[in-house]
Design a protein around this motif. Sequence first.
Motif, short mmCIF file in Angstrom:
data_model
loop_
_atom_site.label_atom_id
_atom_site.label_comp_id
_atom_site.label_asym_id
_atom_site.label_seq_id
_atom_site.Cartn_x
_atom_site.Cartn_y
_atom_site.Cartn_z
N TRP A 71 -64.49 39.64 -93.31
CA TRP A 71 -64.17 41.00 -93.78
C TRP A 71 -64.49 42.04 -92.73
CZ3 TRP A 71 -60.95 42.18 -97.36
CH2 TRP A 71 -60.71 41.29 -98.39
N ILE A 72 -65.59 41.86 -92.01
CA ILE A 72 -65.94 42.80 -90.93
C ILE A 72 -64.84 42.81 -89.88
CG2 ILE A 72 -67.53 43.18 -89.00
CD1 ILE A 72 -69.79 42.17 -90.87
N GLY A 77 -60.55 45.20 -87.22
CA GLY A 77 -59.29 44.93 -86.54
C GLY A 77 -58.19 45.88 -86.96
N ILE A 78 -58.11 46.18 -88.25
CA ILE A 78 -57.10 47.13 -88.73
C ILE A 78 -57.35 48.51 -88.13
CG2 ILE A 78 -56.29 48.39 -90.78
CD1 ILE A 78 -56.73 45.75 -92.36
N LEU A 79 -58.60 48.95 -88.15
CA LEU A 79 -58.94 50.27 -87.60
C LEU A 79 -58.65 50.35 -86.11
CD1 LEU A 79 -62.30 51.00 -89.46
CD2 LEU A 79 -60.07 52.05 -89.88
N VAL A 80 -59.01 49.31 -85.36
CA VAL A 80 -58.78 49.30 -83.92
C VAL A 80 -57.28 49.32 -83.61
CG1 VAL A 80 -59.03 47.87 -81.84
CG2 VAL A 80 -61.00 48.27 -83.30
N ALA A 81 -56.49 48.55 -84.36
CA ALA A 81 -55.05 48.53 -84.13
C ALA A 81 -54.42 49.89 -84.44
CB ALA A 81 -54.39 47.43 -84.98
N VAL A 82 -54.85 50.53 -85.51
CA VAL A 82 -54.31 51.85 -85.87
C VAL A 82 -54.66 52.89 -84.80
CG1 VAL A 82 -54.54 53.75 -87.53
CG2 VAL A 82 -54.17 51.42 -88.35
N ALA A 103 -66.78 50.87 -78.95
CA ALA A 103 -68.22 50.61 -78.89
C ALA A 103 -68.67 49.78 -80.10
CB ALA A 103 -68.99 51.93 -78.84
N LEU A 104 -68.16 50.11 -81.27
CA LEU A 104 -68.49 49.34 -82.48
C LEU A 104 -67.97 47.90 -82.38
CD1 LEU A 104 -69.79 49.56 -85.27
CD2 LEU A 104 -67.56 50.25 -86.15
N ALA A 105 -66.77 47.74 -81.80
CA ALA A 105 -66.21 46.40 -81.63
C ALA A 105 -67.03 45.59 -80.62
CB ALA A 105 -64.75 46.49 -81.18
N ILE A 106 -67.56 46.25 -79.60
CA ILE A 106 -68.42 45.55 -78.64
C ILE A 106 -69.65 45.01 -79.34
CG2 ILE A 106 -69.96 45.90 -76.66
CD1 ILE A 106 -67.82 47.74 -75.48
N VAL A 107 -70.26 45.83 -80.16
CA VAL A 107 -71.46 45.39 -80.90
C VAL A 107 -71.10 44.24 -81.84
CG1 VAL A 107 -73.19 46.09 -82.61
CG2 VAL A 107 -72.62 47.62 -80.72
N ALA A 108 -69.98 44.36 -82.55
CA ALA A 108 -69.57 43.29 -83.47
C ALA A 108 -69.30 41.99 -82.72
CB ALA A 108 -68.32 43.72 -84.25
N GLN A 109 -68.67 42.07 -81.55
CA GLN A 109 -68.41 40.86 -80.78
C GLN A 109 -69.70 40.25 -80.23
OE1 GLN A 109 -65.73 39.02 -80.57
NE2 GLN A 109 -64.54 40.44 -81.81
N PHE A 110 -70.66 41.10 -79.88
CA PHE A 110 -71.94 40.57 -79.43
C PHE A 110 -72.61 39.79 -80.56
CE2 PHE A 110 -76.57 40.98 -79.21
CZ PHE A 110 -76.80 40.32 -78.01
N TRP A 119 -64.32 33.96 -76.34
CA TRP A 119 -63.50 35.07 -76.78
C TRP A 119 -64.35 36.33 -77.00
CZ3 TRP A 119 -59.30 37.32 -76.25
CH2 TRP A 119 -58.97 38.42 -77.04
N ALA A 120 -65.56 36.17 -77.48
CA ALA A 120 -66.43 37.33 -77.68
C ALA A 120 -66.71 38.03 -76.34
CB ALA A 120 -67.73 36.92 -78.36
N LEU A 121 -66.95 37.26 -75.30
CA LEU A 121 -67.20 37.86 -73.98
C LEU A 121 -65.95 38.55 -73.44
CD1 LEU A 121 -69.45 35.16 -72.30
CD2 LEU A 121 -70.12 37.41 -73.15
N ILE A 122 -64.78 37.93 -73.64
CA ILE A 122 -63.53 38.56 -73.21
C ILE A 122 -63.30 39.86 -73.98
CG2 ILE A 122 -61.01 38.30 -73.25
CD1 ILE A 122 -61.52 35.28 -72.68
N SER A 123 -63.54 39.84 -75.27
CA SER A 123 -63.36 41.02 -76.10
C SER A 123 -64.34 42.13 -75.73
CB SER A 123 -63.50 40.65 -77.58
OG SER A 123 -63.15 41.72 -78.39
N ILE A 124 -65.56 41.77 -75.36
CA ILE A 124 -66.54 42.76 -74.90
C ILE A 124 -66.04 43.41 -73.61
CG2 ILE A 124 -68.85 43.00 -73.91
CD1 ILE A 124 -69.77 40.94 -76.04
N ALA A 125 -65.52 42.60 -72.69
CA ALA A 125 -64.98 43.15 -71.44
C ALA A 125 -63.79 44.08 -71.71
CB ALA A 125 -64.56 42.02 -70.50
N ILE A 126 -62.93 43.71 -72.65
CA ILE A 126 -61.81 44.57 -73.02
C ILE A 126 -62.33 45.89 -73.58
CG2 ILE A 126 -59.93 44.84 -74.71
CD1 ILE A 126 -59.35 41.84 -74.29
N GLY A 127 -63.34 45.82 -74.42
CA GLY A 127 -63.92 47.03 -75.00
C GLY A 127 -64.52 47.95 -73.94
N VAL A 128 -65.18 47.38 -72.95
CA VAL A 128 -65.74 48.18 -71.86
C VAL A 128 -64.63 48.86 -71.08
CG1 VAL A 128 -67.00 48.04 -69.68
CG2 VAL A 128 -67.87 46.86 -71.68
N PHE A 129 -63.54 48.14 -70.79
CA PHE A 129 -62.42 48.75 -70.09
C PHE A 129 -61.80 49.87 -70.91
CE2 PHE A 129 -57.87 49.23 -69.49
CZ PHE A 129 -57.85 49.63 -68.17
#
Length: 144
Positions: A71-72, A77-82, A103-110, A119-129
């Motif tokens: 659910w998280i 994901g819906i919010l980030v896509a919008v 920033a919230l997605a980075i914390v969630a992926q951590f 995938w969590a590390l890739i997603s964190i890198a995407i969030g930083v970019f």
Amino acid sequence: MSSATAPPNPDRDHKKDTAPWASGGTMFAGVLMMVNGILGVLEGIAGIAKDDVYERIGDYVYKFNLTTWGWIHLVLGILVAVVGWGILKGASWAKATGVALAALAIVAQFLWLPYTPVWALISIAIGVFVIWALCNDRSDDAVQ
């Protein structure tokens, strides 16, 4: 005095110092947010639909039920896509919201690291970019 012989105006000409790839990074950040959001929705659906899709690697301090994680990821994901769509459309609210959601997605992926570490590390890198690109975009600062 004609505009061709006008002295340089730092307020008007400040965009010339901005690297073109930095401003193009905002468009790329919007695309990355949309893709990351859609993948987050799929990740969430997988976590909600079936609890045995993901296996935890080792023990971890931050423990949630996989359905809760689903659910998280679905809502985030819906919010980030919008917001990614809003960035692509040039909405004024999208940049600040995009930085906050990235920033919230980075914390969630951590916190999600034990389930999908690569995938969590890739997603964190995407969030930083995404945060870097949205914070370096100066297109709204242009003096008309």
